[in-house]
Motif scaffolding. Structure first.
Motif, PDB file in Angstrom:
ATOM      1  N   PHE A  44      50.227  40.662  28.375  1.00 35.05           N
ATOM      2  CA  PHE A  44      50.616  40.389  29.892  1.00 35.05           C
ATOM      3  C   PHE A  44      49.323  40.769  30.558  1.00 35.05           C
ATOM      4  O   PHE A  44      48.531  41.475  30.311  1.00 35.05           O
ATOM      5  CB  PHE A  44      51.661  41.027  30.454  1.00 35.05           C
ATOM      6  CG  PHE A  44      52.114  40.536  31.749  1.00 35.05           C
ATOM      7  CD1 PHE A  44      53.131  39.257  31.704  1.00 35.05           C
ATOM      8  CD2 PHE A  44      52.018  41.050  33.007  1.00 35.05           C
ATOM      9  CE1 PHE A  44      53.583  38.847  32.924  1.00 35.05           C
ATOM     10  CE2 PHE A  44      52.485  40.523  34.261  1.00 35.05           C
ATOM     11  CZ  PHE A  44      53.307  39.225  34.089  1.00 35.05           C
ATOM     12  N   GLY A  45      49.063  39.916  31.739  1.00 32.41           N
ATOM     13  CA  GLY A  45      48.121  40.156  32.737  1.00 32.41           C
ATOM     14  C   GLY A  45      48.333  39.924  33.993  1.00 32.41           C
ATOM     15  O   GLY A  45      48.926  38.970  34.492  1.00 32.41           O
ATOM     16  N   ILE A  46      47.612  40.503  34.960  1.00 31.16           N
ATOM     17  CA  ILE A  46      47.414  39.938  36.480  1.00 31.16           C
ATOM     18  C   ILE A  46      46.154  40.056  37.022  1.00 31.16           C
ATOM     19  O   ILE A  46      45.388  40.812  36.810  1.00 31.16           O
ATOM     20  CB  ILE A  46      48.354  41.113  37.328  1.00 31.16           C
ATOM     21  CG1 ILE A  46      49.671  41.513  36.686  1.00 31.16           C
ATOM     22  CG2 ILE A  46      48.444  40.853  38.719  1.00 31.16           C
ATOM     23  CD1 ILE A  46      50.492  42.586  37.564  1.00 31.16           C
ATOM     24  N   LYS A  47      45.779  39.067  37.916  1.00 29.33           N
ATOM     25  CA  LYS A  47      44.426  38.902  38.327  1.00 29.33           C
ATOM     26  C   LYS A  47      44.631  38.296  39.674  1.00 29.33           C
ATOM     27  O   LYS A  47      45.660  37.629  40.055  1.00 29.33           O
ATOM     28  CB  LYS A  47      43.585  37.947  37.398  1.00 29.33           C
ATOM     29  CG  LYS A  47      43.589  36.488  37.544  1.00 29.33           C
ATOM     30  CD  LYS A  47      42.493  35.976  36.669  1.00 29.33           C
ATOM     31  CE  LYS A  47      42.598  34.406  36.703  1.00 29.33           C
ATOM     32  NZ  LYS A  47      41.467  33.810  36.172  1.00 29.33           N
ATOM     33  N   TYR A  48      43.676  38.649  40.582  1.00 35.71           N
ATOM     34  CA  TYR A  48      43.651  38.141  41.905  1.00 35.71           C
ATOM     35  C   TYR A  48      42.599  37.003  42.224  1.00 35.71           C
ATOM     36  O   TYR A  48      41.507  37.451  41.557  1.00 35.71           O
ATOM     37  CB  TYR A  48      43.508  39.168  42.921  1.00 35.71           C
ATOM     38  CG  TYR A  48      43.434  38.977  44.302  1.00 35.71           C
ATOM     39  CD1 TYR A  48      44.666  38.313  45.031  1.00 35.71           C
ATOM     40  CD2 TYR A  48      42.305  38.745  45.046  1.00 35.71           C
ATOM     41  CE1 TYR A  48      44.440  37.887  46.261  1.00 35.71           C
ATOM     42  CE2 TYR A  48      41.967  38.337  46.366  1.00 35.71           C
ATOM     43  CZ  TYR A  48      43.151  37.830  46.952  1.00 35.71           C
ATOM     44  OH  TYR A  48      43.188  37.277  48.131  1.00 35.71           O
ATOM     45  N   ASN A  49      42.923  35.904  42.549  1.00 36.82           N
ATOM     46  CA  ASN A  49      41.927  34.874  42.989  1.00 36.82           C
ATOM     47  C   ASN A  49      41.846  35.031  44.595  1.00 36.82           C
ATOM     48  O   ASN A  49      42.751  35.005  45.290  1.00 36.82           O
ATOM     49  CB  ASN A  49      42.382  33.607  42.577  1.00 36.82           C
ATOM     50  CG  ASN A  49      41.971  33.338  41.010  1.00 36.82           C
ATOM     51  OD1 ASN A  49      42.242  34.586  40.301  1.00 36.82           O
ATOM     52  ND2 ASN A  49      41.784  32.323  40.573  1.00 36.82           N
ATOM     53  N   ILE A  50      40.617  34.746  44.860  1.00 37.52           N
ATOM     54  CA  ILE A  50      40.317  34.753  46.580  1.00 37.52           C
ATOM     55  C   ILE A  50      40.435  33.494  47.097  1.00 37.52           C
ATOM     56  O   ILE A  50      41.022  32.303  46.298  1.00 37.52           O
ATOM     57  CB  ILE A  50      38.869  35.058  46.638  1.00 37.52           C
ATOM     58  CG1 ILE A  50      37.476  34.322  46.123  1.00 37.52           C
ATOM     59  CG2 ILE A  50      38.525  36.629  46.379  1.00 37.52           C
ATOM     60  CD1 ILE A  50      36.507  34.623  46.266  1.00 37.52           C
ATOM     61  N   GLY A  51      40.142  33.143  48.183  1.00 32.49           N
ATOM     62  CA  GLY A  51      40.492  31.899  49.152  1.00 32.49           C
ATOM     63  C   GLY A  51      39.926  30.516  48.389  1.00 32.49           C
ATOM     64  O   GLY A  51      40.142  29.660  49.017  1.00 32.49           O
ATOM     65  N   ASN A  52      38.867  30.860  47.769  1.00 29.82           N
ATOM     66  CA  ASN A  52      37.925  29.791  47.542  1.00 29.82           C
ATOM     67  C   ASN A  52      38.496  29.077  46.073  1.00 29.82           C
ATOM     68  O   ASN A  52      38.351  28.042  45.454  1.00 29.82           O
ATOM     69  CB  ASN A  52      36.486  29.723  47.172  1.00 29.82           C
ATOM     70  CG  ASN A  52      36.207  30.759  45.961  1.00 29.82           C
ATOM     71  OD1 ASN A  52      37.204  31.223  45.176  1.00 29.82           O
ATOM     72  ND2 ASN A  52      34.887  30.701  45.628  1.00 29.82           N
TER      73      ASN A  52
END
Length: 542
Positions: A122-130
């Motif tokens: 399983f995984g979690i990542k954050y993506n920014i506004g672009n």
């Protein structure tokens, strides 16, 4: 009602190249997912009242963590959350949603091509506004916060119905469940000549697309069969399953061997393709020929002008350092920039945002363009279909003509999976200690021209990323690269990349491993792979 929950830190929440990845039972520990999500929010500023996209690839534990993320977003002050119906959103489609709707950012729940299930990944990542993965300065801040976190905020509201499209409210925050396919399919129609592809298929062109019981199933079903008119059954394994049908959703020659065997068989379709767990990788196989990801990047770039979205040409090409130099020769002929970055799609973000590159690619089956800020498996498949429809040639003809024009880069990646971490790190340290003494040394007919530990200076923000892989470069354009992967969840994965450039068209039909045999032997001689890892052969060869 919003509540604040006391917690204690975990010491192992350092994000890798694609977020935080662990086994499901690890994420199921008390407050483990909550700690990491709160650490994301604590590392961001000025998001109050703004939109957050939450996407997931449908793997086991996806729905539970989506509910947690929604409730924590409300408690932390987001004004609106957008979630794909059923908790399903491919990674590239999530990137598009962030960009199209002007979201502050997004949380993507995925372990990409890794297996799923109650004891799997399983995984979690954050993506920014672009729309792209968070840069290192943000992931470093998230990790720093995880080490000292002492509380998190969460709503105690009931769960949201993820299966019903529409708007609802949770503790003052709007929650919108959206069709995860519609916006993405609309974007693809602006980039590619669907009429030409439709006519090509109507003329008898046969497609076999394996969605690997993963997230691209609904996307491929809608686009390839419904919009492009491919016969029903062209898209296989199109229902996303939490355990990917007990299969490994990695579109390579090991885990998609059934497709490879079919494409090499007597009644093969004209075009075979597959995508991975979260939809950002691709496999391309023509009738009787496998197209390596490195070659695919180069060939897509050389022919991109045939698709309406790229008819005006490319501003540049970017590739990860371990990816073969095939794209470099295309860039040189087109007179455009070529950029060599560390592994990790986040390193392409600045180049795309600044208009320095249009098409990007990685040897690990990731290809994409400036349409989103993630690699995009289905996009690569559709661009191939557009090129084939316009050129009206087979995949094999396009490949062999490309090699004749640019030369062939024989290329292979040898993965040694779940190697003891101390042994793997010892191997890399030993290589680093040899770097200064290797140049000038000969190993049979191979003479070392240069050796280094790759470092990258971002031309946009001037950030420096060091220790990105050991490169041993030989005279004549051959090379061997060693690096440890950041995408696994247990032990260490040693990746060895072997490449030989062959300009002579009369030598373009050799078997790849045979063409690379001397380089493979030298790689073991220099690094001591067998001795240090205890492995007599790689786990996977691609």
């Amino acid at each position: 009602m919003i509540k604040t929950v006391t917690t204690t830190p975990y010491s192992d929440q350092k994000p890798g190249t694609s977020g935080l990845r662990k086994k499901v039972p690890h994420f199921q520990q008390k407050n483990y997912a909550e700690n990491f999500i709160q650490s994301i929010f604590d590392s961001l500023e000025d998001f109050e009242g703004k939109l957050l996209v939450i996407g997931g690839d449908g793997r086991y534990f996806n729905r539970e963590v989506i509910q947690i993320a929604i409730k924590m977003a409300a408690a932390n002050g987001f004004g609106r959350v957008m979630v794909g119906q059923g908790g399903i959103t491919s990674t590239p489609a999530a990137s598009h949603l962030i960009r199209k709707h002007g979201a502050f950012g997004g949380i993507i729940l995925s372990a990409s091509h890794n297996p799923g299930g109650p004891t799997e990944d399983f995984g979690i990542k954050y993506n920014i506004g672009n729309g792209g993965p968070a840069p290192e300065k943000i992931t470093d801040a998230i990790y720093a916060r995880t080490k000292v976190i002492d509380s998190y905020k969460i709503s105690d509201a009931d769960d949201i119905n993820l299966d019903q499209v529409g708007l609802t409210e949770l503790d003052g925050m709007q929650v919108e469940i959206v069709d995860p396919v519609a916006d993405y399919a609309e974007l693809m129609e602006t980039l590619f000549d669907f009429d030409a592809i439709r006519q090509h298929i109507a003329g008898g062109f046969r497609i076999a697309f394996d969605a690997m019981s993963a997230v691209t199933g609904p996307y491929a079903k809608e686009i390839i069969e419904r919009r492009l008119g491919a016969p029903e059954g062209s898209v296989r394994n199109f229902i996303p399953l939490p355990d990917f049908g007990h299969h490994h959703p990695d579109p390579n020659l090991v885990h998609a061997k059934h497709l490879y065997d079919e494409m090499m068989g007597p009644n093969a379709p004209d075009f075979g393709a597959a995508s991975d767990g979260d939809g950002d990788r691709n496999l391309i196989i023509g009738k009787g020929i496998f197209v390596t990801p490195s070659d695919s990047v180069a060939m897509l770039a050389a022919n991109a002008h045939l698709a309406p979205g790229y008819a005006s040409g490319l501003s540049g090409i970017a590739r990860s350092m371990p990816t073969s130099g095939a794209a470099d020769r295309v860039a040189e002929k087109l007179g455009i920039g070529i950029y060599e970055t560390p592994t990790g799609w986040k390193f392409f973000g600045n180049l795309l945002d600044e208009g320095l590159a249009t098409i990007c690619g990685e040897e690990s089956a990731g290809t994409g363009s400036n349409h989103v800020r993630e690699k995009d498996g289905l996009w690569a498949v559709l661009l191939w279909l557009n090129i084939l429809a316009v050129r009206k040639e087979s995949v094999k003809d396009i490949v062999t003509k490309h090699w004749a024009a640019f030369g062939r880069n024989y290329y292979s990646r040898h993965d040694y999976e779940e190697v003891d971490s101390d042994a793997a790190n010892g191997l890399m340290d030993n290589l680093r200690n040899q770097l200064s003494s290797l140049p000038g040394k000969s190993f049979g007919d191979l003479k070392v021209q240069a050796a280094d530990d790759f470092a990258y200076l971002d031309p946009v923000d001037q950030s420096v990323s060091k220790n990105q892989g050991i490169r041993i470069l030989f005279e004549g354009g051959s090379r061997v690269v060693f690096r440890l992967s950041g995408t696994g969840t247990s032990g260490a994965t040693l990746r060895v990349y072997i490449e030989r450039y062959e300009p002579d068209a009369s030598r373009h039909d050799l078997e790849t491993q045979s063409a690379l045999a001397d380089l493979i032997a030298v790689a073991d001689e220099i690094a001591g792979i067998k001795v240090r890892t205890g492995r007599s052969e790689p786990s996977v060869i691609t």
